[in-house]
Design an enzyme around this catalytic site. Structure first.
Site, short mmCIF file in Angstrom:
data_model
loop_
_atom_site.label_atom_id
_atom_site.label_comp_id
_atom_site.label_asym_id
_atom_site.label_seq_id
_atom_site.Cartn_x
_atom_site.Cartn_y
_atom_site.Cartn_z
NE ARG B 65 10.04 -4.02 1.66
CZ ARG B 65 11.19 -3.61 2.23
NH1 ARG B 65 11.37 -2.34 2.55
NH2 ARG B 65 12.16 -4.45 2.44
CB THR B 66 3.38 -1.50 0.31
OG1 THR B 66 4.63 -1.36 -0.32
CG2 THR B 66 2.60 -0.20 0.21
CE LYS B 93 -15.60 -16.83 -6.10
NZ LYS B 93 -16.54 -16.63 -4.99
NE ARG B 115 1.70 -1.96 -4.43
CZ ARG B 115 2.97 -1.98 -4.01
NH1 ARG B 115 3.66 -3.10 -4.05
NH2 ARG B 115 3.54 -0.89 -3.57
CG HIS B 143 4.41 3.42 -4.48
ND1 HIS B 143 3.49 3.53 -3.48
CD2 HIS B 143 5.27 2.43 -4.08
CE1 HIS B 143 3.79 2.67 -2.51
NE2 HIS B 143 4.85 1.99 -2.86
#
Lengths: 315, 315, 315
Positions: B65-66, B93, B115, B143
């Protein structure tokens, strides 16, 4: 380095292996890549050489880093890019590599960038398509754009390749990077020393053009103009190959002390992603001799050059 | 809200936290976002402010969504977007966040949208790059584009922010949304009430600018002009935090009956994705007071605004 | 095939099912698709009919092949494409399909291409959005662009559809391809024979317009002008449906011997990805009568046509 009176033309359909390139080819690619790199540094976009073209990024092995580098390069030149990380694709449904190739070819791309776990898999695929194929790593065989970006990074750091002493240390056996970079550097006149534990050295590395293959890092690094450390696949640690990370670092890790054995202005490289404290001491990775992030930068530039040279030749 | 004789300039390199913004900054972003929103409603494309620019979407946590909202915003402004959902990347890794940042930076993007699961992870990364960094959610910390889009949605619904009573209800403790939105609304003069079960309330929410923190939803919603329900992470249900979904809904779910306690024209919000029947009654989510889909719409607009303001500043 | 004096107009908002299309609609789509296909063969880009438009590829089931085909088609027409493989999305977080639809709609795309595991899921979603919805496969129900690309491929191979004998063989029961292609071919006047093991035949296939449903492949293939083999989902093998791959191939595999029963110039098709040696003998798949890769090529062309016809109608 064009020879007067000699008219050079880049004349390849695919980029599968450093072995397919001449010295003039490599010079040509690096010169073009350097132009792209300088343009980016100056904040300029290059001409949209790939406008209206479609590039497919077909990665059978995960590699966010290499895939993104190709994607950025292709988009900078104006191409449409179709990303295909195929971990979850038709391949899982039992489709053969050849069928995948013929399917993609029918969608009429202008170039396909491929990473595949099988040595030779990319070449096999290239025979079935009408567009340019760029090998982004096939098994333990080749990773030609890595060889080219390493060579360009060294040329920028040292002003030349001819006559340089380059030491590559780590898991040589499984490294398509070591193979491609050694071949490119050898072709341009460097003297390459390969170094690693006996269990991780290939038997026929002299066929790559390496001058020496040693198991003693102290001997191998001596007077080196360039020291390139390879990534150690951590899954090798728990098997028959290596006793422990600690012992590996003691014998084959690049430390400040060990770097003193190299030439006073030795350049430090690593193809990434790094295991800090295993292959390389953190302070060295971040130190003033390190050109590790410039390798990434030259990676995009080399891929721009290769995409420009190979695209637009769809049969 | 520009003060006559006062020459305002948006002067930030990154968008990391609502805390870094002034009231004028927020007004400026919202005004610009509203222009973008109206253009889209009118079926018009904005000017290609990000033409020839590259935006990297680096998501260490999944959020279709974001991530899509940022991707659509950036592409609408003409940018090339490189999507990097890094669940399967170099991070696996063993590469450090800093190395990832330096690698991406070497590819010369114009903005990186990040994010990350660690609070402060985005700020750490921003110090290592030469381009704009936009925080798309870091741990339980911030956010900021969510805070901005909530504020814009409220401003459009109510015509103002100053003096409004806003109640935010749910898992406040783990919510970067609650934190960012509370800070933005407080800065613009709203009176924010936080509400949730005692186990899901933070200790220092007054530092966010909230007027009150309550455990009784009936008391918290009384006379509210805006009621914002938060998503309940279902994994909290089976642990020590909450007894059952049913009891949660009875105490903290938004129902038609409970909504009658709010102001007669109260606006209903939810950042999505919703758990219908857990946080919110389905009929209320779809009812005429709900602006939940408009929040999504304003999300794209706010991200267009932020991308326009921050891009083109690569050092 | 336009009737003189009859003014045809393509007048659909979505593409959900072949059932919604008239014969004139299909002719119109195929004519346009053929123009796109010829342009691509000639190395020409079509006009950017979708410039400044956004297409969302929302795939609830993995399909690199179909998703890439739509992505290439949309990008060739100049659209921005947002890829959303939603295995790892909000859907996993418990969001309903309708909420996903309303969320995406709020981002104002011009078209949404959807694949969903539930028959009817795409239609449900189409009712909640203001933009064009294209069904890229819903459950065992429909896959209309596949029906169209198969029809176009046959029309190019045979010069007509009217009066052709087409045999479709395999897992008819679970095949949205069989359903969509049968409906399209029937509408255009072909005589379709369906064939498969009794356990994999639907009860009401005559409602699709098929002339016959048989369990004997030798009888079904007799004099066929076109033989289309369906992919066998290997997971059906280990269950109650089928005894073994070997027996399946013996009874329902397309071999050179069996192909002799068809018309002398019979065309061979397969929607891919193929299980060589299970549904079809390798030599036949690669033989001169096979148009399997042309199906892929026409797939991109049909999707270009459908996207052009449906986009730009956002309410």
């Amino acid at each position: 380095m064009a020879i007067p009176g000699y008219s050079y033309e880049f004349n390849h359909t695919h980029l599968l292996s450093i072995e397919d390139l001449s010295r003039l080819d490599i010079d040509h690619i690096l010169d073009l890549a350097e132009e792209f790199a300088e343009a980016t540094r100056a904040g300029k976009r290059p001409e949209a050489h790939l406008k209206n073209m479609t590039v497919i990024n077909l990665f059978f092995e995960n590699s966010t880093r290499t895939m993104s580098s190709f994607e950025i390069a292709a988009k900078r030149l104006g191409a449409d890019v179709i990303a295909m990380p195929v971990a979850q694709s038709s391949v899982k449904k039992g489709e053969t590599l050849i069928d995948t190739a013929m399917t993609l070819n029918a969608m009429a791309p202008d170039a396909i960038v491929i990473r595949h776990s099988a040595s030779g898999g990319v070449k096999l695929l290239s025979r079935k398509v009408d567009c340019a194929v760029i090998n982004a790593g096939d098994g333990t065989h080749q990773h030609p754009t890595q060889g080219l970006l390493d060579t360009l990074t060294i040329r920028r750091a040292k002003g030349r390749i001819e006559g340089l002493k380059v030491t590559i240390c780590g898991d040589i056996l499984h490294s398509r990077v070591a193979r491609s970079t050694t071949m490119a550097l050898h072709l341009l006149g460097a003297e390459v020393t390969l170094c690693g534990p006996a269990t991780l050295m290939p038997s026929g590395a002299d066929s790559w053009g390496a001058a020496r293959a040693l198991n003693d890092f102290d001997a191998a690094i001596k007077d080196a103009d360039v020291v390139m450390m390879l990534r150690l696949q951590l899954e090798r640690m728990n098997g028959a190959y290596l006793p422990s990370q600690r012992e590996y670092f003691r014998n084959f890790g690049l430390t400040a002390d060990r770097l003193k054995l190299a030439a006073p202005d030795a350049t430090v490289m690593h193809p990434g992603p790094m295991n800090r404290g295993i292959e390389i001491e953190s302070a060295i990775a971040d130190g003033e001799r390190s050109v590790i992030t410039e390798q990434v930068e030259m990676g995009v530039a080399v891929r721009e050059a290769v995409l420009k040279l190979l695209s637009g030749r769809r049969a």
